[in-house]
Motif scaffolding. Structure first.
Motif, mmCIF file in Angstrom:
data_model
loop_
_atom_site.group_PDB
_atom_site.id
_atom_site.type_symbol
_atom_site.label_atom_id
_atom_site.label_comp_id
_atom_site.label_asym_id
_atom_site.label_seq_id
_atom_site.Cartn_x
_atom_site.Cartn_y
_atom_site.Cartn_z
ATOM 1 N N LYS A 20 0.786 -1.317 -0.152
ATOM 2 C CA LYS A 20 0.049 0.007 -0.018
ATOM 3 C C LYS A 20 0.857 1.265 0.065
ATOM 4 O O LYS A 20 0.341 2.440 0.195
ATOM 5 N N LEU A 59 -4.357 11.333 -2.282
ATOM 6 C CA LEU A 59 -5.882 11.695 -2.598
ATOM 7 C C LEU A 59 -6.022 11.493 -4.013
ATOM 8 O O LEU A 59 -5.215 11.703 -4.813
ATOM 9 N N ASP A 60 -7.311 11.322 -4.323
ATOM 10 C CA ASP A 60 -7.809 11.375 -5.696
ATOM 11 C C ASP A 60 -8.159 12.769 -5.990
ATOM 12 O O ASP A 60 -7.935 13.801 -5.359
ATOM 13 N N GLU A 62 -10.769 14.278 -6.209
ATOM 14 C CA GLU A 62 -11.879 14.775 -5.592
ATOM 15 C C GLU A 62 -11.549 14.953 -4.150
ATOM 16 O O GLU A 62 -12.177 15.435 -3.221
ATOM 17 N N GLN A 64 -10.261 12.658 -2.196
ATOM 18 C CA GLN A 64 -10.688 11.654 -1.065
ATOM 19 C C GLN A 64 -9.306 10.424 -0.977
ATOM 20 O O GLN A 64 -8.635 10.393 -2.162
ATOM 21 N N GLU A 65 -9.292 10.000 0.146
ATOM 22 C CA GLU A 65 -7.924 8.952 0.391
ATOM 23 C C GLU A 65 -8.414 7.784 -0.561
ATOM 24 O O GLU A 65 -9.389 7.251 -0.565
ATOM 25 N N THR A 66 -7.133 7.365 -1.176
ATOM 26 C CA THR A 66 -7.263 6.192 -2.166
ATOM 27 C C THR A 66 -6.948 4.785 -1.424
ATOM 28 O O THR A 66 -7.285 3.763 -1.900
ATOM 29 N N GLY A 67 -6.413 4.800 -0.140
ATOM 30 C CA GLY A 67 -5.984 3.711 0.409
ATOM 31 C C GLY A 67 -4.510 3.533 -0.002
ATOM 32 O O GLY A 67 -3.978 2.592 0.815
#
Length: 569
Positions: A20, A59-60, A62, A64-67
């Motif tokens: 990851k 982050l993507d 938008e 947001q976290e992508t993992g």
């Protein structure tokens, strides 16, 4: 009213699967430096991951976290983990300790990567030494410490050598009042009191160079490159109980021999053994010294011996060595640098060929009883033996014709000249010789002294006038006198009062005799000495037949011995 201090919040830490994680493109480290990735991977495999990675959520578009998480700080550790995964020594999903930063923080990811590398302080060498010392105290060998820390054993030996430095000087170094180079210079001695004394002497001086510290600490020792050490041999010195201190931080020419008294004793014993062996050859005297001053053979006559020819086997060996030398030179003529083994072999061949040039000399057995030899040590530590020198007081008496007396008797056991078995008695009265009554009437009465002075005065003026009118005879007479003084020493002085006062150096360094000028002067002297006749009449005849160019060369040789440009108070 007091303002409340704003409290900070540290980033949280957690384990994140390795698959990851991705390496951030904002990592500032681009140039490879420090421990290699392979060594770092080996260290992690041995000890685990000692320092966590610093990561931030990816982050993507938008926000947001992508993992996934990027690694801005700890890129080398990430690559080492990646190498372990490729080697199947770590699973792809293995948890990795990470400190997770805020993706929306005002601190840029570039700043985090830069500061993480800039804030890192290298380990102080003194702390490294203390850590190595602690590991050795717990039973680890120097090789084991080097293997565990992925450094060379030489580095471990160097750091552990600091244990020989006084704790007081270590404290001074820890306070940055001394450089590491200065501290390492003190390791050439184990005497803490002397170390502190030297530092006290130079600490307030403008010159505190490491070489000065080494010189002061080793001023009572002897370098292993000293000719005494080379002559005796370091192995023999150590076998006799001598101690050697070596400098692990720079080239020390083999170190320093601590016991100079022991070394001098070993040198004397070895020279005495050699002198005893040479004395068995039958020489009248042997003079032994570590070195002789320039011109020590002045006034001595050197015997002319016969050089022993090479045997057929020796000639074959010499030719084989020359062929090997030429072959190796031709084979490596285009090489920028010779391999160590080839360079060593060429040196061995050169030494062997030089040995063939120094041939033993056979002397007349009758001369052994009046001559001697000098035994000393050359500048390179090699034994030096000069045979066949006759002192003036040991010369055989000569008769009126200039030849040796026939009444001399040589003792077959000692080789020394004995007095004739039968001598005519000389009776003295009042300290003056008297004549026997039988011969009194037949003997020639001496002329009165006054008349002798007048007659010889007339003869002197006549000779002066004749000599002034014949330059060729004048040159012959002058050369005869100068060559007799320079080479023969025992010839009759004649009636010419001319001389060149040979200048000698009473107290000079022993290297003077190895200088190019000294060697040229000695070679020229020996070359002419082989031609100058030892007999007085033969010398006259030889000079008369010489051409003017050779006579001028001989004159220059004799006059050169009178040059004195020496400054002495």
């Amino acid at each position: 009213m007091a303002t409340a201090v704003q409290k900070i919040t540290l980033s949280s830490s957690r384990d994140i699967p390795f698959n990851k994680l991705v390496l951030s493109q904002s990592n500032v480290r681009r140039v490879k430096a420090g421990v290699s990735i392979d060594d770092l991977a080996a260290s992690i495999a041995r000890r685990g991951l000692i320092q966590s990675l610093h990561v931030r959520p990816v982050l993507d578009a938008e926000g947001q976290e992508t993992g996934m998480f990027e690694v801005p700080a700890g890129g080398r550790r990430y690559r080492a983990l990646e190498l372990l995964v490729k080697q199947k020594r770590l699973t792809k999903a293995a948890p990795v300790p990470c400190v997770v930063g805020d993706a929306n923080s005002d601190v840029t990811i570039d700043e985090v990567s830069l500061v993480e590398n800039m804030d890192r302080a290298p380990l102080h060498p003194l702390d490294q030494f203390r850590a190595f010392h602690a590991m050795r105290e717990k039973g680890m060998t120097e090789e084991a410490i080097a293997a565990a820390l992925f450094v060379t054993p030489q580095i471990v030996k160097q750091r552990l050598r600091l244990v020989s430095v006084s704790p007081a000087l270590l404290d001074i170094y820890a306070e940055d009042r001394m450089t590491l180079e200065q501290l390492m210079a003190f390791t050439v001695s184990d005497d803490h009191a002397r170390q502190e004394q030297v530092w006290e002497a130079i600490s307030h001086s403008w010159s505190k160079e490491p070489h000065q510290i080494r010189r002061m600490l080793t001023e009572t020792t002897v370098r292993a490159s000293d000719k005494r050490a080379l002559f005796v041999g370091v192995d023999a010195y150590e076998a006799a109980g001598g101690c050697i201190v070596r400098d692990l931080f720079q080239d020390d020419d083999g170190g320093w021999l601590q016991d100079s008294v022991l070394l001098d004793r070993l040198v004397s014993e070895k020279l005495k053994t050699v002198a005893d062996q040479i004395a068995e050859e039958g020489w009248k005297w042997i003079e032994v010294a570590l070195s002789f001053p320039y011109g020590h053979v002045h006034g001595l006559r050197r015997l002319t011996g016969t050089t022993v020819d090479l045997t057929d086997e020796e000639r074959a060996t010499r030719e084989a060595l020359r062929e090997e030398y030429d072959r190796l030179e031709a084979e490596y003529s285009e090489a920028d640098e010779l391999p160590d083994e080839i360079d060593q072999r060429l040196g061995e061949i050169e030494q062997a060929l030089d040995a063939f040039e120094t041939r033993p000399v056979n002397y007349d057995p009758a001369d052994f009883g009046i001559a001697g030899a000098f035994v000393s040590v050359d500048a390179d530590g090699a034994l030096s033996i000069d045979r066949g020198y006759v002192r003036a007081e040991d010369e055989r008496p000569v008769d009126a014709e200039g030849g040796e007396t026939q009444d001399d008797v040589i003792d077959p056991e000692t080789g020394e000249i004995q007095s004739p078995a039968i001598q005519r008695a000389v009776i003295t009265i009042g300290g003056k010789p008297t004549e026997s009554e039988d011969d009194a009437d037949d003997s020639i009465k001496p002329l009165p002294e006054r008349l002798v002075i007048e007659l010889t005065a007339h003869r002197t003026l006549a000779l002066r006038n004749a000599l002034a009118e014949n330059p060729h005879v004048a040159m012959t007479m002058l050369l005869h006198k100068l060559l007799s003084d320079t080479f023969i020493h025992t010839n009759p002085t004649g009636c010419l009062e001319a001389n060149v006062r040979h200048t000698f150096f009473s107290a000079q360094s022993e290297e003077l005799k190895d200088s190019p000028s000294a060697k040229a002067v000695n070679d020229r002297h020996e070359r002419w000495g082989d031609h100058v006749p030892a007999d007085d009449q033969a010398l006259w005849d030889w000079l008369t037949d010489l051409d003017d160019g050779t006579r001028m060369e001989l004159l220059a040789l004799c006059v050169s011995y009178g040059v004195n440009a020496l400054f002495e108070r």
